[in-house]
Design an enzyme around this catalytic site. Sequence first.
Site, short mmCIF file in Angstrom:
data_model
loop_
_atom_site.label_atom_id
_atom_site.label_comp_id
_atom_site.label_asym_id
_atom_site.label_seq_id
_atom_site.Cartn_x
_atom_site.Cartn_y
_atom_site.Cartn_z
N TYR A 142 0.82 -1.21 0.00
CA TYR A 142 0.00 0.00 0.00
C TYR A 142 0.86 1.27 0.00
O TYR A 142 0.47 2.29 -0.56
CB TYR A 142 -0.88 0.05 1.26
CG TYR A 142 -2.23 -0.61 1.16
CD1 TYR A 142 -2.36 -1.93 0.75
CD2 TYR A 142 -3.38 0.10 1.48
CE1 TYR A 142 -3.60 -2.52 0.68
CE2 TYR A 142 -4.63 -0.49 1.41
CZ TYR A 142 -4.73 -1.80 1.02
OH TYR A 142 -5.97 -2.39 0.96
N LYS A 189 3.07 -15.29 2.33
CA LYS A 189 3.35 -16.01 1.09
C LYS A 189 4.85 -16.26 1.06
O LYS A 189 5.58 -15.81 0.16
CB LYS A 189 2.86 -15.17 -0.11
CG LYS A 189 2.88 -15.87 -1.45
CD LYS A 189 1.81 -16.94 -1.62
CE LYS A 189 2.01 -17.69 -2.93
NZ LYS A 189 1.10 -18.84 -3.07
N ASP A 221 -2.97 -18.14 0.10
CA ASP A 221 -3.93 -18.84 -0.76
C ASP A 221 -4.66 -19.93 0.03
O ASP A 221 -5.88 -20.06 -0.04
CB ASP A 221 -3.27 -19.39 -2.03
CG ASP A 221 -1.93 -20.08 -1.78
OD1 ASP A 221 -1.46 -20.09 -0.63
OD2 ASP A 221 -1.36 -20.63 -2.75
N ASP A 245 -6.42 -6.94 4.28
CA ASP A 245 -7.54 -6.26 3.63
C ASP A 245 -8.45 -7.29 2.97
O ASP A 245 -9.67 -7.29 3.15
CB ASP A 245 -7.00 -5.27 2.59
CG ASP A 245 -8.12 -4.55 1.86
OD1 ASP A 245 -9.07 -4.10 2.53
OD2 ASP A 245 -8.06 -4.46 0.61
N ASP A 249 -12.47 -8.88 4.26
CA ASP A 249 -13.71 -8.87 3.48
C ASP A 249 -14.26 -10.28 3.34
O ASP A 249 -15.46 -10.52 3.44
CB ASP A 249 -13.49 -8.27 2.08
CG ASP A 249 -13.77 -6.78 2.04
OD1 ASP A 249 -13.51 -6.10 3.04
OD2 ASP A 249 -14.26 -6.28 0.99
C1 IPM Z 1 -10.39 -0.99 4.23
C2 IPM Z 1 -10.60 -0.34 2.91
C3 IPM Z 1 -9.42 0.57 2.61
C4 IPM Z 1 -8.19 -0.31 2.52
C5 IPM Z 1 -9.57 1.45 1.36
C6 IPM Z 1 -10.82 2.28 1.41
C7 IPM Z 1 -8.36 2.31 1.14
O1 IPM Z 1 -10.82 -1.28 1.92
O2 IPM Z 1 -10.28 -0.28 5.25
O3 IPM Z 1 -10.32 -2.22 4.29
O4 IPM Z 1 -7.90 -0.89 1.47
O5 IPM Z 1 -7.49 -0.43 3.52
MN MN Z 2 -10.91 -3.32 2.63
#
Ligand code: IPM
Ligand code: MN
Length: 372
Positions: A142, A189, A221, A245, A249
């Site tokens: 990042y 990884k 993975d 990240d 999700d």
């Molecule tokens: C999160 C979001 C952020 C990230 C974005 C909005 C920059 O997806 O907080 O997980 O990738 O960290």
């Molecule tokens: Mn995110």
Amino acid sequence: MNLTIALLPGDGIGPEVSAQAVKCLRAVEEIFGHQFKFIEGVVGAKAIDKTGNPLPDSTLKLCKEADAVLFGAIGDPKYDNDPDAKIRPEQGLLKLRKELELFSNIRPVKVFPTLIDKSPLKKKIIRGTDFVIYRELIGGIYFGEKHLSKDGTVASDLCTYSEAEISRIAHMAFKAAKTRRKKVTLVDKANVLESSRLWRKVVSKIGESYPEVALEFLFIDNAAMQLILNPSQFDVILTENMFGDILSDEGSVIGGSIGLLPSASVGESHALFEPIHGSYPQAKDKDIANPIASILSTAMLLDHFKLDEESKAVVIAVLKSMKNDIVTPDLDKNSKYGTNDVGDFISSNIRELDDHPTINRENIWLGKSTII
Ligand code: IPM
Ligand code: MN
């Protein structure tokens, strides 16, 4: 306790969900006799429209001076499909994380028993899921050097980590594991990436000073697969920025809605609390966004300041909304309740907690509990 909280509602559904979080903190303030002062700042696409900058200096200053930051959401579709955009809303959040040195992003994932049917995954797979992701937040790909060739046909993003950056979050993860089920899984990884091999080396060494905590390693993975095959095997997942990240999700699917997951981002001297979901522009101003992730982020905020009873009160009120099916349409498509109704229900329940002595408060703590 007196707390100054920088309130950054941001874009999309951010303002709607953070308004519900504020309602809940107001209820806590009233019932437990605290004083919370909210000071609002602009960030993201809204701030770009207003000032040309996704994180104006005044907002940054406000956050640096506050005791904590309560963040809504960031992002706007008008930037998503424009790869040439030089200024993007997300840069505001990234810069804020970096400036406040919020190196540790804590994302608890659990299945709420009352919502177990909402998950797309089978009950027998997800039952008992209760893990927390420790995601490194201000390093890695990042923030590494970015490059685009002059003719625009070659691009690169560098993933760099130092021993110091790995070590500070690793200690936090091990300390958290000590208070939980005593297991850390490092996700990396290391079969391919040099930076991952450094993570393994540093974390293995640190692990020796936490003999009561078991340390395991998983390639990303495989971890992505294990997370939905057998999520209850995890306790504390420690990982670098981008893997964290993505995994968080994925983790949000387990519980049935991404609208349920809160997070805390902490460093040495600052802390920020935000739902893990994005700005969900399709739902903006429709009163359908789930405010629970934002409300549970306030429970993490209260926890951070050792206001344990207060934090529990918020979690209990949230559980009650789920039990009574006072939820937004993401959890029940026939629901007649909107964002505001859910926020009203939860905040008024925080005020009325003493009327419900049957709830076992002892086992309820966002990061630690196994029984709710
Ligand atoms: C999160 C979001 C952020 C990230 C974005 C909005 C920059 O997806 O907080 O997980 O990738 O960290
Ligand atoms: Mn995110």
